[in-house]
Design a protein around this motif. Structure first.
Motif, mmCIF file in Angstrom:
data_model
loop_
_atom_site.group_PDB
_atom_site.id
_atom_site.type_symbol
_atom_site.label_atom_id
_atom_site.label_comp_id
_atom_site.label_asym_id
_atom_site.label_seq_id
_atom_site.Cartn_x
_atom_site.Cartn_y
_atom_site.Cartn_z
ATOM 1 N N MET A 7 0.890 -1.029 0.005
ATOM 2 C CA MET A 7 -0.196 0.006 0.047
ATOM 3 C C MET A 7 0.849 1.358 0.075
ATOM 4 O O MET A 7 1.631 1.384 0.905
ATOM 5 N N GLU A 8 0.749 2.060 -0.696
ATOM 6 C CA GLU A 8 1.670 2.979 -1.133
ATOM 7 C C GLU A 8 0.822 4.574 -0.844
ATOM 8 O O GLU A 8 -0.184 4.783 -1.090
ATOM 9 N N VAL A 10 -0.475 7.816 -0.638
ATOM 10 C CA VAL A 10 -0.965 9.169 -1.721
ATOM 11 C C VAL A 10 -1.238 10.490 -1.151
ATOM 12 O O VAL A 10 -1.926 10.591 -0.136
ATOM 13 N N MET A 26 -4.840 8.563 2.681
ATOM 14 C CA MET A 26 -5.199 7.829 1.446
ATOM 15 C C MET A 26 -3.941 7.061 0.808
ATOM 16 O O MET A 26 -2.834 7.276 0.872
ATOM 17 N N PHE A 27 -4.508 5.683 0.428
ATOM 18 C CA PHE A 27 -3.290 4.771 -0.044
ATOM 19 C C PHE A 27 -3.790 4.328 -1.410
ATOM 20 O O PHE A 27 -4.949 4.284 -1.847
ATOM 21 N N LYS A 28 -2.635 3.980 -2.076
ATOM 22 C CA LYS A 28 -3.069 3.285 -3.583
ATOM 23 C C LYS A 28 -2.335 1.805 -3.337
ATOM 24 O O LYS A 28 -1.367 1.355 -3.051
ATOM 25 N N ASN A 29 -3.532 0.897 -3.461
ATOM 26 C CA ASN A 29 -3.158 -0.519 -3.374
ATOM 27 C C ASN A 29 -3.458 -1.170 -4.802
ATOM 28 O O ASN A 29 -4.584 -1.388 -5.009
ATOM 29 N N GLU A 31 -4.401 -0.721 -8.403
ATOM 30 C CA GLU A 31 -5.412 0.194 -9.124
ATOM 31 C C GLU A 31 -6.212 0.961 -8.099
ATOM 32 O O GLU A 31 -6.938 1.752 -8.594
ATOM 33 N N ARG A 32 -6.314 0.283 -7.018
ATOM 34 C CA ARG A 32 -7.516 0.680 -6.130
ATOM 35 C C ARG A 32 -7.093 1.650 -5.033
ATOM 36 O O ARG A 32 -5.851 1.605 -4.562
ATOM 37 N N VAL A 33 -7.855 3.064 -4.816
ATOM 38 C CA VAL A 33 -7.533 3.814 -3.903
ATOM 39 C C VAL A 33 -8.224 3.551 -2.639
ATOM 40 O O VAL A 33 -9.756 3.251 -2.481
ATOM 41 N N GLN A 34 -7.670 3.452 -1.464
ATOM 42 C CA GLN A 34 -8.213 3.271 -0.175
ATOM 43 C C GLN A 34 -7.900 4.241 0.928
ATOM 44 O O GLN A 34 -7.063 5.118 0.594
ATOM 45 N N LYS A 45 -12.274 0.324 1.937
ATOM 46 C CA LYS A 45 -12.135 0.254 0.356
ATOM 47 C C LYS A 45 -12.968 0.716 -0.542
ATOM 48 O O LYS A 45 -12.745 0.316 -1.921
#
Length: 759
Positions: A7-8, A10, A26-29, A31-34, A45
């Motif tokens: 999880m990156e 953002v 905010m994280f990017k997993n 292609e999905r933003v969580q 999610k």
């Protein structure tokens, strides 16, 4: 496979205006933003920011409730959700109005003008919005298409185009229209504020939104007040309203007592003005300002001023007069206490703390670290590209944090840098930074070396640990959240205790203790602070063994001075024994729990019925402040009042100042300062942060570095800065170090002195 992705984080950009963005990450997993709640760490999610808001507000339905969110944040989220409901209703009403519009002779063409052309992204407005004078402008700005092209699109979509796209088109048109109307309104407000020279923080006024609401409620036919209206009946009504509010406070003074505050400040033309204010737990009120330019060095003249103010208020209600700690004030204050033996003169604790921080900053190794840190921030804040890069890397946070004063800013900014250390290190090792031309400049190379220097960060961490308790006390004394008298002594105790624990060796921590004692020496001996410590039940009952003699002496002194009736004094001494043994209602489980939850004065009011005389004294002492500094005075025409020669206009201006200052003071009570954080490079903050953001010269540099129009707005994310705790609650319990009470004397030396005094 997706579950194995890292999880990156953002960055949350400044374009995200919803208040809930400040309370999530905010994280990017893949292609999905969580989204992740910063309080309970729950991960969402789906559902977007609205679901986070429901989670924080505790609104049942689509999201579980956050159990650790602060109450003020929960209330803010609920308020925001309520606003969404209102906007939705207004939008539905607008859609109905658009749907019910009487068809024009061009029937089909006009009905098509209500829809969005999805393929081309062109939006047309078929009905005027609420701001009629600009409705034509709104359409023209978007660009009108010809009737022929509309006909072509109509034939291409066929009979069902209205049913298939109607709702979508109307809703988008309404949303576009709403945005455009808002922009039109905002620009009109901006032009007005720019024209009159009002600072941007005028938008933070508690009276700004009520003004907008009042204008909106008047409809399109509302007429603005005239020049003469503002100078006559409106000002008259405002003066009456403020006086009525002041009378409400005055009614409380008999129960809680009050403190007279004398705030001295210098104007740009060199005048010395004194503002006289009165503090009680309900709020602070401004009385008057005096031009003291010719008398500021005369203790006799200052005494005369102080005596007049006390007599006007009623000496029976005044517990203390707080001023600066210069010699002339000290002489005038002592003379005042001789005249009125039932009150105290006290120097301003905030000014003493500021001097302590100034002295700390002058210590050679600390001063060197501050200079290094300033070189970094000055480079960042004078290059828009670098500043944008830093703000993106720190999730919208600034690396300079304005403090209460210039000297406090030195240490609040070092703490901010420590909090954002990892983000800064990631930035200067990123490809974006290495590809930037600034990374090759001498200042850019110095910034890289400094951020990569572990010795620099270790020094910053130590400085933060040494000074953070002092900053906590400074925030407490300057806050209107609670009367600080019950906490000030404990706050200074904790500051010295922290320094001792950090440095361990006596010869090292005594360097800092001596600075504190030199500046605070007068205040160590002021009985009100000691009595506040004694009467705070959370502190009192946390002490094992006997109370230190200095604290007891301060308590006894307050009884003798503040209670002139000897019979009542004797009753208070007897009631003290009930307090010490936690007898009567003090023994109740409710009272014991309430030591940690109620303000000290409220605790006495609730459970002190069995000790009425002691409770009355405790409430009066614990209801006082320790600071004489008022609120910001910019844009208030103090100096004009004292320069004008016409008596009628001078009286009018005096009333205007009376209204302006008291309206600002009213906003300070319970204000959440985190919501109105300032841009460090704004004109409003520059006097406090100038040492941290001022460049070497005013010349535009290469690469378009000074283009303010390219700047991203700051949007602080508290996630990286740690929780915002209650400063008073952080004081904790347990006060056992007699060396601190003895102000640097070790316990053996102090015991010897006590034995000598006893014999």
């Amino acid at each position: 496979m997706a579950s194995g992705l890292v999880m990156e984080p953002v960055p949350i950009t400044s374009q995200k205006h919803d208040p809930a963005w400040k309370h999530c990450q905010m994280f990017k997993n893949g292609e999905r933003v969580q989204l992740k709640c910063i309080y309970c760490s729950k991960l969402f999610k789906g559902g977007g920011i609205h679901r986070i808001k429901e989670h924080l507000a505790g609104q049942k339905g689509n999201a579980s409730t956050c159990l650790v969110v602060p109450p003020d944040v929960r209330a803010l989220m609920q308020q925001s959700l309520d606003g969404v409901v209102v906007k939705k209703r207004n939008r539905q009403k607008l859609d109905e109005e658009i749907t019910n519009i009487t068809p024009s002779p061009h029937g089909e063409v006009d009905s098509l003008a209500l829809h969005s052309d999805v393929s081309n992204g062109i939006q047309l407005i078929g009905a005027p919005m609420t701001v009629e004078p600009n409705s034509e402008l709104l359409v023209n700005q978007e660009g009108m298409t010809s009737e022929r092209s509309l006909d072509r699109r109509k034939r291409g979509r066929g009979k069902h185009s209205f049913s298939s796209h109607g709702a979508f088109g109307v809703t988008n048109s309404a949303a576009l229209g709403s945005r455009k109307v808002n922009n039109y309104v905002h620009e009109a407000i901006g032009r007005f504020l720019y024209d009159i020279g009002a600072p941007p923080d005028a938008a933070n006024s508690a009276f700004f939104q009520p003004m907008i609401d009042a204008i909106a409620s008047g409809g399109s036919g509302v007429e603005p007040p005239t020049y003469h209206d503002l100078r006559s009946w409106i000002l008259k009504n405002s003066v009456e309203e403020v006086r009525n509010n002041t009378d409400k406070y005055r009614a409380m003074w008999g129960r809680t007592g009050c403190s007279v505050l004398v705030d001295q400040w210098n104007t740009e033309s060199g005048k010395v003005l004194l503002s006289f204010l009165v503090y009680c737990p309900e709020g602070t009120v401004f009385l008057e300002s005096v031009d003291a330019s010719d008398i500021i060095n005369s203790s006799d003249a200052l005494y005369g001023l102080l005596r007049r103010v006390v007599e006007d208020l009623g000496v029976k209600d005044v517990l203390q007069v707080i001023t600066s700690n210069e010699e002339q004030y000290m002489v005038a204050g002592r003379r005042l206490t001789d005249t009125f033996p039932t009150l105290y003169w006290t120097p301003c604790a905030a000014r003493c703390l500021d001097l302590i921080l100034e002295d700390f900053g002058s210590i050679e190794w600390i001063n060197a670290v501050i200079k290094q840190a300033r070189s970094l921030t000055k480079f960042v804040y004078n290059h828009s590209v670098v500043l944008n890069m830093v703000r993106r890397s720190t999730f919208g946070n600034d690396i300079v944090e304005p403090g209460v004063t210039r000297y406090a800013t030195n240490f609040t900014t070092l703490k901010r840098l420590v909090d954002l250390k990892h983000c800064l290190q990631v930035m200067v090792t990123s490809q974006e930074w290495m590809d930037s031309p600034y990374s090759k400049e001498p200042e850019g190379l110095e910034m890289f070396d400094l951020i990569s220097n572990q010795s620099f960060w270790s020094s910053c961490v130590l400085i933060v640990r040494l000074t953070n308790p002092l900053l906590r006390v400074l925030r407490m004394v300057g806050s209107e959240k609670r009367p600080v008298m019950g906490y000030i002594y404990a706050g200074m105790y904790r500051a010295k205790e922290t320094i001792k624990k950090e440095l361990v060796k006596r010869e090292e921590y005594m360097v800092y203790w001596n600075i504190i004692d030199q500046r605070w020496e007068q205040l160590w001996h002021f009985p009100l602070h000691a009595a506040g410590f004694y009467l705070n039940p959370k502190i009192f009952y946390s002490i094992e063994g006997d109370m230190h003699n200095d604290i007891l002496s301060g308590m006894f002194d307050c009884i003798e001075r503040l209670v002139p009736d000897t019979k009542v004094q004797d009753k208070i001494i007897k009631e003290l024994n009930l307090y010490k043994s936690a007898a009567g209602d003090f023994r109740r489980k409710m009272a014991i729990r309430a030591r940690d939850t109620l303000l000290p004065a409220e605790w006495w009011s609730t459970y002190g019925g069995g000790c009425p005389n002691l409770a009355r004294l405790a409430i009066r002492i614990l209801s006082q402040t320790c600071c004489s500094i008022g609120c910001r005075q910019n844009q208030i025409p103090f100096e004009k009042v004292h320069n004008i020669r016409n008596s009628l206009e001078r009286q009018r201006l005096s009333d205007l100042v009376f209204v302006q200052y008291n309206l600002r003071l009213r906003q300070m009570v319970g204000k959440n300062t985190e919501q109105d954080f300032m841009d460090p490079i704004s004109f409003d903050s520059i006097s406090i942060v100038e040492d941290w953001v001022s460049g070497k010269d005013m010349c535009l540099e290469d690469h378009g570095s000074s283009d303010w129009m390219t700047l991203d707005s700051p949007s602080a994310s508290t996630m990286l800065l740690g929780p915002s705790n209650d400063d008073a609650e952080e004081l904790g319990s347990g006060f056992y170090d007699y060396e601190i009470f003895g102000r640097g004397k070790d316990s053996e030396e102090e015991n010897v002195e006590d034995n000598v005094e006893n014999h």
